[in-house]
Design a protein around this motif. Structure first.
Motif, PDB file in Angstrom:
ATOM      1  N   HIS A 183      -6.892 -10.319  15.527  1.00  0.00           N
ATOM      2  CA  HIS A 183      -7.431  -9.374  16.507  1.00  0.00           C
ATOM      3  C   HIS A 183      -6.386  -8.390  17.034  1.00  0.00           C
ATOM      4  O   HIS A 183      -6.723  -7.333  17.534  1.00  0.00           O
ATOM      5  N   ASP A 184      -5.115  -8.734  16.905  1.00  0.00           N
ATOM      6  CA  ASP A 184      -4.061  -7.909  17.494  1.00  0.00           C
ATOM      7  C   ASP A 184      -3.322  -7.049  16.467  1.00  0.00           C
ATOM      8  O   ASP A 184      -2.248  -6.519  16.754  1.00  0.00           O
ATOM      9  N   LEU A 185      -3.877  -6.895  15.272  1.00  0.00           N
ATOM     10  CA  LEU A 185      -3.198  -6.124  14.231  1.00  0.00           C
ATOM     11  C   LEU A 185      -3.049  -4.663  14.625  1.00  0.00           C
ATOM     12  O   LEU A 185      -3.970  -4.051  15.165  1.00  0.00           O
ATOM     13  N   VAL A 186      -1.889  -4.107  14.306  1.00  0.00           N
ATOM     14  CA  VAL A 186      -1.637  -2.679  14.489  1.00  0.00           C
ATOM     15  C   VAL A 186      -1.209  -2.133  13.133  1.00  0.00           C
ATOM     16  O   VAL A 186      -0.268  -2.644  12.522  1.00  0.00           O
ATOM     17  N   LEU A 187      -1.905  -1.109  12.669  1.00  0.00           N
ATOM     18  CA  LEU A 187      -1.596  -0.488  11.385  1.00  0.00           C
ATOM     19  C   LEU A 187      -0.550   0.597  11.599  1.00  0.00           C
ATOM     20  O   LEU A 187      -0.681   1.422  12.501  1.00  0.00           O
ATOM     21  N   LYS A 188       0.487   0.562  10.761  1.00  0.00           N
ATOM     22  CA  LYS A 188       1.551   1.561  10.855  1.00  0.00           C
ATOM     23  C   LYS A 188       1.752   2.201   9.481  1.00  0.00           C
ATOM     24  O   LYS A 188       1.773   1.499   8.471  1.00  0.00           O
ATOM     25  N   ARG A 189       1.907   3.498   9.479  1.00  0.00           N
ATOM     26  CA  ARG A 189       2.242   4.242   8.252  1.00  0.00           C
ATOM     27  C   ARG A 189       3.660   4.768   8.446  1.00  0.00           C
ATOM     28  O   ARG A 189       3.928   5.492   9.398  1.00  0.00           O
ATOM     29  N   VAL A 190       4.570   4.359   7.564  1.00  0.00           N
ATOM     30  CA  VAL A 190       5.963   4.777   7.667  1.00  0.00           C
ATOM     31  C   VAL A 190       6.436   5.302   6.318  1.00  0.00           C
ATOM     32  O   VAL A 190       5.931   4.900   5.268  1.00  0.00           O
ATOM     33  N   SER A 191       7.422   6.176   6.358  1.00  0.00           N
ATOM     34  CA  SER A 191       7.995   6.668   5.107  1.00  0.00           C
ATOM     35  C   SER A 191       8.729   5.515   4.417  1.00  0.00           C
ATOM     36  O   SER A 191       9.154   4.555   5.065  1.00  0.00           O
ATOM     37  N   VAL A 192       8.893   5.635   3.115  1.00  0.00           N
ATOM     38  CA  VAL A 192       9.634   4.620   2.365  1.00  0.00           C
ATOM     39  C   VAL A 192      11.053   4.516   2.919  1.00  0.00           C
ATOM     40  O   VAL A 192      11.583   3.411   3.090  1.00  0.00           O
TER      41      VAL A 192
ATOM     42  N   PRO B 138       0.847  -1.187   0.000  1.00  0.00           N
ATOM     43  CA  PRO B 138       0.000   0.000   0.000  1.00  0.00           C
ATOM     44  C   PRO B 138       0.893   1.252   0.000  1.00  0.00           C
ATOM     45  O   PRO B 138       1.524   1.570   1.003  1.00  0.00           O
ATOM     46  N   LEU B 139       0.977   1.911  -1.149  1.00  0.00           N
ATOM     47  CA  LEU B 139       1.877   3.046  -1.341  1.00  0.00           C
ATOM     48  C   LEU B 139       1.083   4.335  -1.439  1.00  0.00           C
ATOM     49  O   LEU B 139       0.160   4.446  -2.252  1.00  0.00           O
ATOM     50  N   GLU B 140       1.464   5.286  -0.601  1.00  0.00           N
ATOM     51  CA  GLU B 140       0.799   6.591  -0.578  1.00  0.00           C
ATOM     52  C   GLU B 140       1.824   7.662  -0.945  1.00  0.00           C
ATOM     53  O   GLU B 140       2.880   7.753  -0.318  1.00  0.00           O
ATOM     54  N   LYS B 141       1.499   8.450  -1.967  1.00  0.00           N
ATOM     55  CA  LYS B 141       2.379   9.543  -2.389  1.00  0.00           C
ATOM     56  C   LYS B 141       1.728  10.857  -1.998  1.00  0.00           C
ATOM     57  O   LYS B 141       0.578  11.116  -2.343  1.00  0.00           O
ATOM     58  N   THR B 142       2.475  11.668  -1.235  1.00  0.00           N
ATOM     59  CA  THR B 142       1.970  12.964  -0.786  1.00  0.00           C
ATOM     60  C   THR B 142       3.026  14.028  -1.083  1.00  0.00           C
ATOM     61  O   THR B 142       4.148  13.717  -1.500  1.00  0.00           O
ATOM     62  N   ALA B 143       2.667  15.270  -0.836  1.00  0.00           N
ATOM     63  CA  ALA B 143       3.618  16.366  -1.004  1.00  0.00           C
ATOM     64  C   ALA B 143       4.789  16.227  -0.033  1.00  0.00           C
ATOM     65  O   ALA B 143       5.875  16.748  -0.277  1.00  0.00           O
ATOM     66  N   LYS B 144       4.587  15.504   1.070  1.00  0.00           N
ATOM     67  CA  LYS B 144       5.638  15.315   2.077  1.00  0.00           C
ATOM     68  C   LYS B 144       6.484  14.077   1.826  1.00  0.00           C
ATOM     69  O   LYS B 144       7.374  13.762   2.605  1.00  0.00           O
ATOM     70  N   GLY B 145       6.171  13.310   0.788  1.00  0.00           N
ATOM     71  CA  GLY B 145       6.963  12.129   0.473  1.00  0.00           C
ATOM     72  C   GLY B 145       6.112  10.900   0.215  1.00  0.00           C
ATOM     73  O   GLY B 145       4.889  10.987   0.080  1.00  0.00           O
ATOM     74  N   GLU B 146       6.787   9.764   0.137  1.00  0.00           N
ATOM     75  CA  GLU B 146       6.120   8.487  -0.108  1.00  0.00           C
ATOM     76  C   GLU B 146       6.094   7.678   1.183  1.00  0.00           C
ATOM     77  O   GLU B 146       7.078   7.633   1.917  1.00  0.00           O
ATOM     78  N   PHE B 147       4.948   7.023   1.402  1.00  0.00           N
ATOM     79  CA  PHE B 147       4.725   6.249   2.609  1.00  0.00           C
ATOM     80  C   PHE B 147       4.158   4.881   2.248  1.00  0.00           C
ATOM     81  O   PHE B 147       3.495   4.741   1.225  1.00  0.00           O
ATOM     82  N   VAL B 148       4.424   3.892   3.093  1.00  0.00           N
ATOM     83  CA  VAL B 148       3.804   2.576   2.962  1.00  0.00           C
ATOM     84  C   VAL B 148       3.084   2.257   4.258  1.00  0.00           C
ATOM     85  O   VAL B 148       3.432   2.778   5.319  1.00  0.00           O
ATOM     86  N   TYR B 149       2.084   1.397   4.156  1.00  0.00           N
ATOM     87  CA  TYR B 149       1.347   0.928   5.327  1.00  0.00           C
ATOM     88  C   TYR B 149       1.797  -0.491   5.634  1.00  0.00           C
ATOM     89  O   TYR B 149       1.903  -1.331   4.742  1.00  0.00           O
ATOM     90  N   LEU B 150       2.052  -0.723   6.907  1.00  0.00           N
ATOM     91  CA  LEU B 150       2.471  -2.031   7.391  1.00  0.00           C
ATOM     92  C   LEU B 150       1.490  -2.521   8.442  1.00  0.00           C
ATOM     93  O   LEU B 150       0.831  -1.722   9.113  1.00  0.00           O
ATOM     94  N   ILE B 151       1.445  -3.803   8.597  1.00  0.00           N
ATOM     95  CA  ILE B 151       0.678  -4.450   9.658  1.00  0.00           C
ATOM     96  C   ILE B 151       1.680  -5.014  10.646  1.00  0.00           C
ATOM     97  O   ILE B 151       2.628  -5.695  10.256  1.00  0.00           O
ATOM     98  N   GLU B 152       1.468  -4.741  11.920  1.00  0.00           N
ATOM     99  CA  GLU B 152       2.272  -5.393  12.949  1.00  0.00           C
ATOM    100  C   GLU B 152       1.367  -6.386  13.657  1.00  0.00           C
ATOM    101  O   GLU B 152       0.230  -6.056  14.015  1.00  0.00           O
TER     102      GLU B 152
END
Length: 188
Positions: A142-151, A47-61
């Protein structure tokens, strides 16, 4: 073929996995036993998100029982169905685990997970044009944590050993090659 199957028997089955033991004969005539784990196809999504502040991906922990720890990885999974549309599966897993929906899904390739012991296809998708909604995790998630981090942070996590999921790392490598090759179309 260099290995011929002489006989095969299922030794274990649950809703997610079956294990079989095959008696084999190699090209040189020697016989042996091969253990094979069979699993239905899965998808992994970048899951790749491109914004004016950069590129980010979403991870599951999540906690991974087999290795006894919590780890970050790309959303991934299967539906325990042999015949499933790979893009439908990828969109479903993305929504279930993250709540995200994607305007555009690009199929990058189909890989095999640990094919030395397991028979499972892994469809790799790039998800772009993301919108946030509600996640719908399975009971096991049930224990998933969503994280958004820069590339950049993601790649640092890979190099530091914080991300150890070979499927996530392989998917990212595939994506980087796809970018370098001029984004050839692999639309489904």
């Amino acid at each position: 073929m260099s290995i011929k199957t002489i006989s095969s028997r299922e030794v274990y089955r649950n809703p997610w996995t079956s294990v079989r033991e095959d008696v084999i004969e190699r090209a040189n005539g020697q016989r042996g036993i091969y253990g094979v784990i069979d699993k239905d196809p899965a998808s992994i999504i970048i899951p790749l998100e491109k914004t004016a502040k950069g590129e980010f991906v979403y991870l599951i922990e999540q906690f991974r029982y087999t290795v006894g720890g919590r780890f970050a990885e790309f959303p991934q999974g299967g539906w325990e169905q042999a015949d499933v549309d790979p893009e439908e599966l990828a969109r479903g897993e993305l929504r279930e685990e993250t709540g995200l929906t994607a305007e555009k899904m690009t199929h990058l390739s189909t890989l095999q997970i640990a094919y030395g012991v397991m028979n499972q296809k892994h469809h790799v998708f790039l998800a772009e044009g993301l919108s946030q909604g509600e996640s719908e995790p399975d009971i096991e998630e049930h224990d998933l944590v969503l994280k958004r981090v820069s590339v950049q942070e993601f790649e640092s996590m890979v190099l530091s050993g914080e991300i150890v999921d070979n499927c996530s790392i392989a998917a990212w490598g595939l994506y980087k090659i796809w970018l370098e090759q001029g984004r050839p179309s692999r639309a489904r």
